[in-house]
Design an enzyme around this catalytic site. Structure first.
Site, PDB file in Angstrom:
ATOM      1  N   GLY A 609       0.830  -1.196   0.000  1.00 15.98           N
ATOM      2  CA  GLY A 609       0.000   0.000   0.000  1.00 15.98           C
ATOM      3  C   GLY A 609       0.859   1.239   0.000  1.00 15.98           C
ATOM      4  N   VAL A 614       1.594  -5.371   2.700  1.00 20.42           N
ATOM      5  CA  VAL A 614       0.429  -6.027   3.268  1.00 20.42           C
ATOM      6  C   VAL A 614       0.597  -7.545   3.184  1.00 20.42           C
ATOM      7  CG1 VAL A 614      -2.081  -6.155   3.216  1.00 20.42           C
ATOM      8  CG2 VAL A 614      -0.937  -4.075   2.450  1.00 20.42           C
ATOM      9  N   ASP A 726      -6.796  10.201  -0.757  1.00 21.26           N
ATOM     10  CA  ASP A 726      -6.045   9.343  -1.671  1.00 21.26           C
ATOM     11  C   ASP A 726      -6.959   8.302  -2.303  1.00 21.26           C
ATOM     12  OD1 ASP A 726      -3.856   8.523  -3.100  1.00 21.26           O
ATOM     13  OD2 ASP A 726      -3.029   7.278  -1.500  1.00 21.26           O
TER      14      ASP A 726
END
Ligand SMILES: *[C@@H]1O[C@H](CO)[C@@H](O)[C@H](O)[C@H]1NC(C)=O
Ligand SMILES: *[C@@H]1O[C@H](CO)[C@@H](O)[C@H](O)[C@H]1NC(C)=O
Ligand SMILES: *[C@@H]1O[C@H](CO)[C@@H](O)[C@H](O)[C@H]1NC(C)=O
Ligand SMILES: *[C@@H]1O[C@H](CO)[C@@H](O)[C@H](O)[C@H]1NC(C)=O
Ligand SMILES: *[C@@H]1O[C@H](CO)[C@@H](O)[C@H](O)[C@H]1NC(C)=O
Ligand SMILES: *[C@@H]1O[C@H](CO)[C@@H](O)[C@H](O)[C@H]1NC(C)=O
Ligand SMILES: *[C@@H]1O[C@H](CO)[C@@H](O)[C@H](O)[C@H]1NC(C)=O
Length: 923
Positions: A609, A614, A726
Site C-alpha cells: 500500500g 500487506v 487518496d
C-alpha cells in the site's frame, strides 16, 4: 453559474460514421407535434406528422389568417381567463435532451378588443410571458432541456388580459450532447436566436434539412431592431459544395453553405435578445466557403462591447478547421449579454480577407424551479386515479398555482398542506403515499367509496384535520393517531371501523365523530409505544479516544505481550442503518506473537500500500486478515499510523474496509484489517485479474455505488468530516461477494470542524490529485470528488488514470482524454471495449456526464458525493429497467427519498430496550 470560459473549440472527433447513417428520410423518432384544437391526424408539407391535442380543458376556435395557410394554424385551443393553470403533459425519455417549441397565432379568435397576455411555464418554472401585439403574427418560444423525469409539462396561466390560448406544441428529441452544459440539471436553455447568415430566401431552414427540426431563421427576415446596422460592404456568398459538419447535431449543411462576408473588413449587426440581459450560451459557426488563393488569409476577431477580453482571440478558420469546407464552431458556454446586442467581427491587420459568418445560436440560461418537493409523492398518488378528471390537471401540484383540490404552503419550495378530495368516487384503499406528504395539515377524503384500514399518519406530524367520514373503511382506529400532536378534528362516522378507540382521542379538546361504526367502542387506554432515550454519543466518542490513547501509552517501550480490549466505539453521528452495531467494532490491540503466528511469520505478501507491505493472515478463530506493516522508523509512517488508528477505529460502515485492530512492537507498526478476498478494483479493470472475467457494466455501477456510499459516510456521516485524500482504484477493495469497500485512510486527515478546508502538505496520487488542491493547498471534500470522478472514468473506459500511450499524442491523462470525447458527443470512443454492447447508453451517459462534473477544475463546480451517489443509483435503475429485471427488489431511487422520514419514525418507535441497552448508539 460558471465563469466565462475562454474561446474554446467544441472539438469534434470521428463522427463521420454517424454522419453517414444520418440520411434517413422517415420522420425522426421522438418527435411530437400537437395541433392544438385540431380534429385529425395529418402530415404537413414538410413531412411532419401532426396529431390533435386531446385536452379535457379549454375550448376550440377556428381561425383564418390571410397569409397563414398551414393547417395547424387554422385551429387553436383557448382557456378561461381565470386564476387556474392549464397544462399539457408530454411523455419524454428521462436523461435525454429535447427541444420544446410552442407557438401562438391569435387570429382574433375571440373578436375581443384587447389582445391576450398570459404566462407560460415549463413544470414549475416561469418560461415566458406571451404578449400578443398583432393578430396575424405567430409568437414562438423554444427551450432546450434535459428531461429528468418521464414527463414534462407546459402550462398556461396568469391571464392578465384576454384569454390564454395556444396553437402548437412541438417536442424534438436530440440524441447527442451538443447542448450539454454543466448546469443542465439546474438551468434550461431558452432559445433567443438561431440565425442562418447569407440565406438565399426569407424561408427558414428546418426539417428535413435539420433532422432535429431546429428552425434556422433567415438573416433577411425583417423584424423590429433585429439584424440591423449592417456594415457597408457586407455581401452574401454561397456554395454548392458539401460541408463537413462533423457531428449530427451541428448546423445542417444547407445552413453552412451560405454566409456573409465583410468585404470592407467588418461585419456588424445589432439584434434584440428577448429575455436578456442574462447569461448566454452562444456559439458561432464558420466554414470557409470561398476559394482563397495560396497567399491569402482570413483572420478576424469578435468585438463585443463590455467584453474586451473576448477580442483577444483570433478566428482563423483554415487553421482551426484544416482543409476546406469544414466547420469550426467556437463559442462561449457562459457569457453575460445585454438586451440589445451589438457585435462586430473585424479583420486583423495581417489578414487579406474580411470576416465571414455562416450561422450563430444564442440561448439564455433559465434557472429551473424544482417546484414542490411533494411532486413525486403526489404523482404516485395520482397514478391510482389516472382516469379521473381531477387527476388530469398536470404540471406541478403547487406552482405557479395549486391544483384545484390542493392547497400549498407559501414557501419557496411549497409543500402540499391540504388535500380536498371529498365526494370524488375514490375507491380502493387510502393511498399510502398520502402519508408521505410531510407538510399535510388537512386531509378530506370523506364521501368516497374507500375501503381498507386507516393508514399510519405518523409521517404527517402537522395534521390537524382528518375527514374520512362516509366511506367503507374497516379495521381499528390506529393508535398512531395519538402521535399527531396537532390533530384537532377526526371525522370517521359512517364507516365500518371496529375495535376500541384510543383514549387520547376522547379528550374534550378533541373533535371526534365516530357514530355509525357499529363495532367501534370506547375503551381503556392502551399504552402505545415506548420511546427509548439513548445515551450521549459525545460521551462515547470521548471514552473511545481515551481508550485508544491509553492503549498506545501502555505499549510504549513495554514488553511484547500485552493485550487489551477497548470498548465498543461508535461514530458520533450515524448516516444510516448500514453502520454495523456490535462487538466487532472494537479496535483491538493485537500482540506481536499473535500476528506472527497468524501470518505464518509474514509469509504471504498480498500487496504494498501507500506506506507499507500487506500480508495475508488467519487468526486462530479462522478469521482471515490483512496485516499492513508500516515502514518502520519513518516519522511520517508513525504519524500516519496513529492517524489511521484513531480515524479508522471511529468509523464503521459497510462500504469502508474495517480496521480490526493494530499492533505496535519495537520498530514495527501494523494495522490489521478484514481481508478482502477479491483484491482491488484496479486489478479488475486493467490488472492481471481481467483475463477472461472482466466485470460488466452493472457490476461496475454497483462498485461505484458502494464506494460512493463509503465516501458519503466519510464526508457527511462523521463529525468532523473525514477527507480521504487518496482515493484511487487501488484503494477500492472487493470482498468475497464483490461488494466494494473503500480502504486506506493513511492520508486522511480530520477536516477542521466548521471550516470548509484544512491546509496541509499536498499528498495524493498522480492522476487522481485535484489540480485545485495541488495549486492552492486548500483541502476540501471536493478534492475527493475529483479523485472519484477519475475512478468513474476508469470504470467507463477500463483505462488507467495516467498512461503514456493509451490516450494519443500529447495526452497522458484520462481526464483530458475523456473530456474531449464526451464533450464532442463521442462517448463510444471511451467505453471499455470489453463491455461490448452490454450496457444501456443512457446509464453510460449519466455516469460520463457526472464524472466530468466531478473533475471540473474548481471545487465549487463539482457536485457533492451525495449527488454523485444519486446519479449512480439512477443509472443503476436505468440499467435494471433495460435488463428487464422487474423482479428486482424495489429499492428504487425515486421512492427512497420519500421513505426517509418514515424510516426514521419507524426506528424511533420500534427500537426495543434490549437492542439499545448497554450500547450508546448514534441517535
Ligand atoms: C442520432 O441521430 C442520428 C440521426 O440524426 C442517427 O443517425 C444516429 O444513429 C443517432 N445516434 C444515436 C446514438 O442514437
Ligand atoms: C393519430 O396519430 C397517433 C400518433 O401518431 C396515433 O396513435 C393515432 O392512432 C392516430 N389516429 C388516427 C385516427 O389515425
Ligand atoms: C371548426 O371547423 C370545423 C370544420 O372544419 C367544424 O366542424 C367545427 O364545428 C368548427 N368549430 C367551431 C368552434 O366553430
Ligand atoms: C402575415 O402578415 C403580417 C402583416 O400583415 C405579418 O406581420 C406576419 O408576419 C405574416 N405572417 C406570416 C406567417 O407570414
Ligand atoms: C401575472 O402577470 C402579471 C403581469 O404580467 C405579473 O405582474 C404577475 O407577477 C404574474 N403573476 C404570477 C403569479 O406569475
Ligand atoms: C360518481 O359516480 C356516480 C355513479 O357512477 C356518478 O353519477 C357521479 O357523477 C360520480 N361523481 C363524480 C364526482 O365523479
Ligand atoms: C356526527 O356525525 C353524525 C352523522 O354524520 C351527525 O349526525 C352528528 O351530528 C355528528 N356529531 C357531531 C358531534 O358532530
Amino acid at each position: 453559474m460558471q465563469n466565462r470560459v475562454p474561446f474554446f473549440f467544441l472539438s469534434s472527433f470521428s463522427l463521420v460514421l454517424l454522419l453517414l447513417l444520418q440520411l434517413s428520410s422517415a420522420q425522426m423518432p421522438g418527435f411530437v407535434s400537437l395541433d392544438c384544437g385540431g380534429k385529425e391526424n395529418f402530415t404537413d408539407e414538410i413531412g411532419l406528422n401532426w396529431t390533435p391535442d386531446k385536452l379535457m380543458y379549454g375550448e376550440i376556435s377556428n381561425i383564418s389568417v390571410a397569409n397563414e395557410t398551414r393547417k395547424q394554424y387554422t385551429t387553436l385551443r383557448h382557456f378561461p381567463a381565470d386564476s387556474r393553470k392549464y397544462c399539457y403533459t408530454l411523455d419524454v425519455v428521462s436523461r435525454t435532451r429535447y427541444l420544446l417549441r410552442v407557438s401562438f397565432l391569435y387570429g382574433n379568435f375571440d373578436a375581443n378588443n384587447v389582445y391576450p397576455k398570459f404566462d407560460i411555464f415549463i413544470g414549475a418554472t416561469h418560461w415566458s410571458t406571451i404578449v400578443i401585439s398583432d393578430a396575424n403574427t405567430i409568437e414562438t418560444r423554444e427551450l432546450i432541456f434535459l428531461a429528468l423525469s418521464p414527463t414534462v409539462s407546459v402550462c398556461l396561466s396568469n391571464a392578465t388580459t384576454g384569454k390564454p390560448f395556444i396553437s402548437t406544441v412541438e417536442l424534438r428529441q436530440f440524441n447527442g450532447s451538443v447542448y450539454y452544459t454543466y448546469t443542465e440539471e439546474h438551468f434550461y436553455l431558452s432559445v433567443s436566436a438561431r440565425i442562418n447568415f447569407g440565406a438565399d430566401s426569407d424561408a427558414p431552414i428546418r426539417y428535413p434539412d435539420d433532422p432535429f427540426d431546429r428552425i434556422w431563421e433567415s438573416d433577411s427576415v425583417k423584424k423590429a431592431n433585429y439584424l440591423v446596422d449592417v456594415a457597408a460592404g457586407t455581401r452574401k456568398i454561397s456554395t454548392n459544395k458539401s460541408i463537413d459538419v462533423n457531428s449530427d447535431e451541428l448546423p445542417p449543411m444547407k445552413v453552412m453553405q451560405t454566409a456573409v462576408v465583410g468585404t470592407n473588413g467588418s461585419l456588424t449587426y445589432r439584434l434584440n435578445l428577448d429575455g436578456f440581459p442574462g447569461f448566454a450560451w452562444a456559439v458561432t459557426y464558420f466554414a470557409e466557403i470561398e476559394d482563397l488563393a495560396e497567399n491569402e488569409s482570413r483572420k478576424f476577431r469578435l468585438v463585443l462591447p463590455g467584453h474586451a477580453d473576448i477580442s483577444k482571440a483570433v478566428v482563423n478558420i483554415e487553421e482551426n478547421a484544416p482543409g476546406k469546407y469544414r466547420l469550426y464552431e467556437p463559442g462561449y458556454t457562459n457569457l453575460s449579454l445585454p438586451f440589445v446586442l451589438s457585435f462586430r467581427f473585424g479583420k486583423t491587420s495581417d489578414s487579406s480577407r474580411g470576416p465571414l459568418l455562416n450561422a450563430m445560436e444564442i440561448n439564455e440560461y433559465l434557472e429551473k424551479n424544482d417546484g414542490s418537493p411533494d411532486g413525486e409523492v403526489i404523482s404516485s398518488v395520482l397514478s391510482h386515479y389516472s382516469s379521473a378528471d381531477w387527476a388530469q390537471e398536470g404540471g406541478d401540484p403547487c406552482l405557479p398555482v395549486p391544483w384545484s383540490w390542493v392547497r400549498c404552503s407559501s414557501d419557496q419550495q411549497p409543500k402540499i398542506i391540504s388535500i380536498l378530495l371529498s365526494g370524488k368516487n375514490l375507491t380502493g384503499n387510502i393511498p399510502l403515499d398520502i402519508t408521505k406528504l410531510t407538510g399535510l395539515v388537512e386531509l378530506r377524503l370523506d364521501g368516497n367509496m374507500l375501503t381498507g384500514p386507516i393508514p399510519d399518519f405518523t409521517g404527517c406530524m402537522d395534521l390537524k384535520i382528518i375527514h374520512l367520514e362516509n366511506n367503507q373503511l374497516t379495521g381499528a382506529l390506529p393508535t398512531s393517531l395519538t402521535n399527531l400532536p396537532n390533530l384537532r378534528q377526526l371525522y370517521v362516522q359512517n364507516n365500518m371501523l371496529s375495535g376500541t378507540i384510543p383514549s387520547d382521542l376522547l379528550s374534550s379538546d378533541f373533535d371526534l365523530n365516530f357514530t355509525g361504526n357499529t363495532n367501534l367502542h370506547k375503551g381503556s387506554r392502551k399504552k402505545s409505544h415506548l420511546y427509548v432515550i439513548i445515551g450521549s454519543a459525545v460521551g462515547a466518542a470521548v471514552l473511545l479516544v481515551a481508550t485508544i490513547i491509553s492503549c498506545l501509552v501502555m505499549h510504549k517501550g513495554k514488553t511484547k505481550y500485552y493485550e487489551q480490549r477497548s470498548l465498543v466505539s461508535h461514530p458520533s453521528q450515524s448516516m444510516d442503518s448500514s453502520k454495523s452495531i456490535g462487538p466487532s467494532e472494537a479496535a483491538h490491540c493485537f500482540s506481536f506473537s499473535e500476528i506472527e503466528n497468524s501470518t505464518n511469520n509474514f509469509e504471504k505478501k498480498i500487496g504494498s500500500g501507500g506506506f507499507g507491505v500487506v500480508y495475508y493472515g488467519k487468526l486462530k478463530d479462522g478469521k482471515e486478515i490483512a496485516v499492513k506493516v508500516l515502514t518502520s522508523n519513518s516519522y511520517q509512517g508513525k504519524r500516519e499510523f496513529s492517524n489511521e488508528v484513531t480515524l479508522l477505529s471511529r468509523i464503521h460502515h459497510r462500504n469502508l474496509v474495517q480496521l480490526l485492530g493494530y499492533c505496535r512492537d519495537e520498530g514495527n507498526s501494523m494495522l490489521i484489517y478484514e481481508f478482502m478476498h477479491n483484491g482491488t478494483l484496479k486489478e479488475h479493470l486493467y490488472g492481471p485479474l481481467t483475463h477472461g472475467r472482466s466485470i460488466n457494466w452493472m457490476k461496475r455501477l454497483e462498485i461505484a455505488e458502494d464506494s460512493a456510499k463509503g465516501i458519503e459516510y466519510l464526508h457527511t456521516g462523521c463529525v468532523p468530516a473525514v477527507i480521504h485524500r487518496d482515493l484511487k482504484s487501488s484503494n477500492i477493495l472487493l470482498d468475497i461477494q464483490m461488494r466494494a469497500k473503500v480502504s486506506d485512510f493513511g492520508l486522511s486527515k480530520l477536516a477542521v470542524d466548521g471550516a470548509s478546508h484544512v491546509s496541509s502538505i499536498v499528498r495524493g496520487t498522480v492522476g487522481y490529485l485535484d489540480p485545485e488542491y495541488y495549486i492552492s493547498q486548500q483541502l476540501t471534500d471536493k478534492s475527493d470528488i475529483y479523485s472519484f470522478g477519475v475512478i468513474l472514468l476508469e470504470l467507463i473506459s477500463g483505462q488507467e488514470a495516467i498512461s503514456n500511450d493509451s490516450f494519443g499524442a500529447n495526452c497522458r491523462n484520462i481526464v483530458q482524454w475523456a473530456k474531449l470525447h464526451i464533450e464532442s458527443g463521442d462517448i463510444q470512443g471511451i467505453i471499455d471495449p470489453v463491455l461490448q454492447n452490454n450496457y444501456d447508453l443512457q446509464s453510460m451517459w449519466k455516469i460520463a456526464e457526472k464524472a466530468l462534473m466531478c473533475v471540473q477544475p474548481h471545487g465549487h463546480m463539482r457536485p457533492s458525493i451525495s449527488e454523485v451517489l444519486k446519479e449512480i443509483q439512477d443509472a443503476i435503475a436505468i440499467e435494471r429497467e433495460a435488463e428487464g429485471n422487474s423482479d428486482e427488489p424495489s429499492n428504487s431511487v425515486h421512492s427512497s427519498i420519500n421513505m426517509g422520514s418514515l424510516d426514521l419514525v419507524a426506528t424511533e418507535n420500534y427500537l426495543s430496550i434490549d437492542e439499545s441497552i448497554g450500547q450508546p448508539t448514534a441517535r
